[in-house]
Design an enzyme around this catalytic site. Structure first.
Site, mmCIF file in Angstrom:
data_model
loop_
_atom_site.group_PDB
_atom_site.id
_atom_site.type_symbol
_atom_site.label_atom_id
_atom_site.label_comp_id
_atom_site.label_asym_id
_atom_site.label_seq_id
_atom_site.Cartn_x
_atom_site.Cartn_y
_atom_site.Cartn_z
ATOM 1 N N LYS A 126 0.834 -1.208 0.000
ATOM 2 C CA LYS A 126 0.000 0.000 0.000
ATOM 3 C C LYS A 126 0.873 1.265 0.000
ATOM 4 O O LYS A 126 2.074 1.197 0.161
ATOM 5 C CB LYS A 126 -0.950 -0.018 1.197
ATOM 6 C CG LYS A 126 -1.857 -1.261 1.233
ATOM 7 C CD LYS A 126 -2.952 -1.245 0.170
ATOM 8 C CE LYS A 126 -3.535 -2.603 -0.092
ATOM 9 N NZ LYS A 126 -4.736 -2.935 0.616
HETATM 10 C C1 LIG Z 1 -5.762 -3.922 0.956
HETATM 11 C C2 LIG Z 1 -7.204 -3.645 1.014
HETATM 12 C C3 LIG Z 1 -8.004 -4.048 2.094
HETATM 13 C C4 LIG Z 1 -7.524 -4.941 3.187
HETATM 14 O O1 LIG Z 1 -6.406 -4.518 3.862
HETATM 15 P P1 LIG Z 1 -5.476 -5.622 4.559
HETATM 16 O O2 LIG Z 1 -4.553 -4.790 5.383
HETATM 17 O O3 LIG Z 1 -4.781 -6.356 3.453
HETATM 18 O O4 LIG Z 1 -6.338 -6.497 5.368
HETATM 19 C C5 LIG Z 1 -9.334 -3.670 2.114
HETATM 20 N N1 LIG Z 1 -9.857 -2.952 1.110
HETATM 21 C C6 LIG Z 1 -9.142 -2.565 0.048
HETATM 22 C C7 LIG Z 1 -9.806 -1.745 -1.013
HETATM 23 C C8 LIG Z 1 -7.795 -2.907 -0.046
HETATM 24 O O5 LIG Z 1 -7.086 -2.533 -1.111
#
Ligand SMILES: *Cc1c(COP(=O)(O)O)cnc(C)c1O
Length: 431
Positions: free
Chosen positions: A200
């Site tokens: 991210k």
């Molecule tokens: C990455 C993501 C999540 C979940 O986050 P995690 O930390 O991987 O559990 C939820 N929603 C979206 C749109 C994402 O890109």
């Protein structure tokens, strides 16, 4: 005109220029993690300053959130927010038909039924009109996703929510730094969830998540939920009493320390990223038949993922199926060294877990209500069209030093567009 790499020509992006590290790990990150390792506060389950509470404070201050609670993942942040809002068995939660699977699973974790709404063809975010059509007397909450870093239409979503008495939980996993009319995403609804998962925009060295809210009571409920339902108070020993249903969704100190160090460089990275991406998209916007992602007026786009839509008619290939054009472009661009990929192979409601109602056994949570199951391949025309005619670029452009690489990517696009006859042949156009 140089020969396409797919047919033996020299690739526009040389092999030794293709690799990009993300996350970008600098000496400050290593030092922060080692310092945390040497510190006394490796656990965050007691009161007092520790790397986790430090990250919570700094994140809240940087983005302008009143309360921030660090948890184990972005998915946990979504689930805990729904739990804290009282969403439970028999409730329905409206989510977009296009998102990462976690958005659709979070309601199921609370034994609530996810109800999918179609998306907007430009922002790829939930369509407020379709949300309104899908509201029933069981609907309790809406989860707008700021997909790819583009803020959802929060004015209209907030309006729909207010008129129907629904809570709004923003899925801002892909959008730290994004703003909507000057307000940071995550703070517009009742609560917002961020993900620190390593790919991210603001990463940790593994998994992590943050819940933000302007509501002190909600923040408190999430704190309880992340730690066995316990109440941790300043100046009082942990009493091991569970005051409500809780999980163990705590963040660990090393991951908090890593993200805290990344956060300190976020503004510098973000400046470069905005400049690099703007230059890149400015060049690509000149190519016929290519629709580049755009930031709507009065918003800041965090550019987590760059999604490009291809329009056969505007490309000069009237009558060619979008999937055929996409697959030809994917092959040619990848050969040139541009790692175009699909993000989401199907709309969320086509996922087996929802179609087959593989939940908690005996069809729960769906069995609690009479809500119809999604039928694979049906409905959500906009989400289907976007998935059929687009490709994405991920991760590489997040690196602040990606400007030169993006120039090479743009060279590759222009080269492929200069060989439109070849694209037409590969896409199976009748001449
Ligand atoms: C990455 C993501 C999540 C979940 O986050 P995690 O930390 O991987 O559990 C939820 N929603 C979206 C749109 C994402 O890109």
């Amino acid at each position: 005109m140089s020969k396409l790499a797919a047919f033996g020509g020299t690739a526009a992006v040389p092999r030794d220029r293709r690799h990009v590290d993300w996350p970008l790990v600098e000496d400050e990150d290593r030092k922060a993690v080692l310092d945390a390792l040497d510190g006394a506060r490796l656990v965050s389950n007691s009161d007092g300053a520790n790397p986790v509470s430090t990250l919570e404070e700094r994140w809240a201050r940087r983005f302008g959130h009143e309360h921030c609670v660090a948890v184990s993942t972005g998915t946990a942040a979504l689930s805990l927010a729904l739990a804290a809002l009282g969403v439970g068995p028999g409730d329905e939660v409206i989510v977009p038909a296009m998102s990462f699977i976690a958005t659709g699973l979070a309601p199921v974790h609370q034994m609530a039924v996810p109800v999918f709404a179609d998306v907007d063809p430009v922002t790829f975010n939930i369509d407020p009109d379709d949300v309104e059509r899908r509201i029933t007397d069981r609907t309790r909450a809406i989860i707008p996703v700021h997909l790819h870093g583009a803020p959802a239409d929060m004015d209209r979503i907030t309006d729909v929510a207010r008129r129907h008495g629904l809570a709004v939980v923003e899925d801002a996993a892909q959008a730290p730094g994004a703003t909507h009319r000057g307000r940071p995403v995550g703070s517009i609804g009742e609560a917002g969830a961020f993900s620190l998962q390593a790919t991210k925009n603001i990463p940790t060295c593994g998994e992590g998540g943050l819940l933000v809210t302007g509501d002190a009571g909600l923040a408190e409920a999430v704190r309880k939920g992340r730690q066995f339902g316990e109440v941790i108070e300043a100046g009082r020993d942990r009493d091991y009493i569970s005051y409500g249903l809780g999980w163990n969704h705590k963040m660990n100190a090393l991951q908090a320390a890593f993200t805290d160090a990344q956060l300190a460089r976020f503004d510098a990275y973000e400046d470069m990223r905005q400049r690099n991406v703007a230059e890149f998209l400015g060049r690509l916007a000149q190519l016929p038949g290519l629709r580049v992602p755009t930031a709507l007026p009065d918003t800041t786009h965090a550019w987590h993922i760059l999604r490009f839509r291809f329009d056969p008619a505007a490309f000069g290939l009237d009558g060619v199926r979008p999937e055929a054009l996409r697959s030809a472009l994917r092959r040619l661009l990848r050969a040139e060294g541009v790692p175009m990929s699909q993000y989401q192979l199907m709309p969320l409601p086509d996922q087996k877990v929802f179609v087959d109602r593989v939940g908690f056994g005996s069809g729960y949570p769906w069995a609690v209500t009479d809500a119809p199951a999604p039928v694979k391949g049906e409905g959500y025309p906009v989400a289907r069209a976007v998935i059929a005619d687009s490709l994405t670029l991920q991760k590489r452009h997040l690196h602040p030093g990606s400007g030169e690489l993006l120039r090479l990517y743009a060279d590759a696009f222009e080269k492929v567009w200069a060989h439109r006859d070849m694209v037409a042949t590969l896409a199976g156009a009748r001449s």
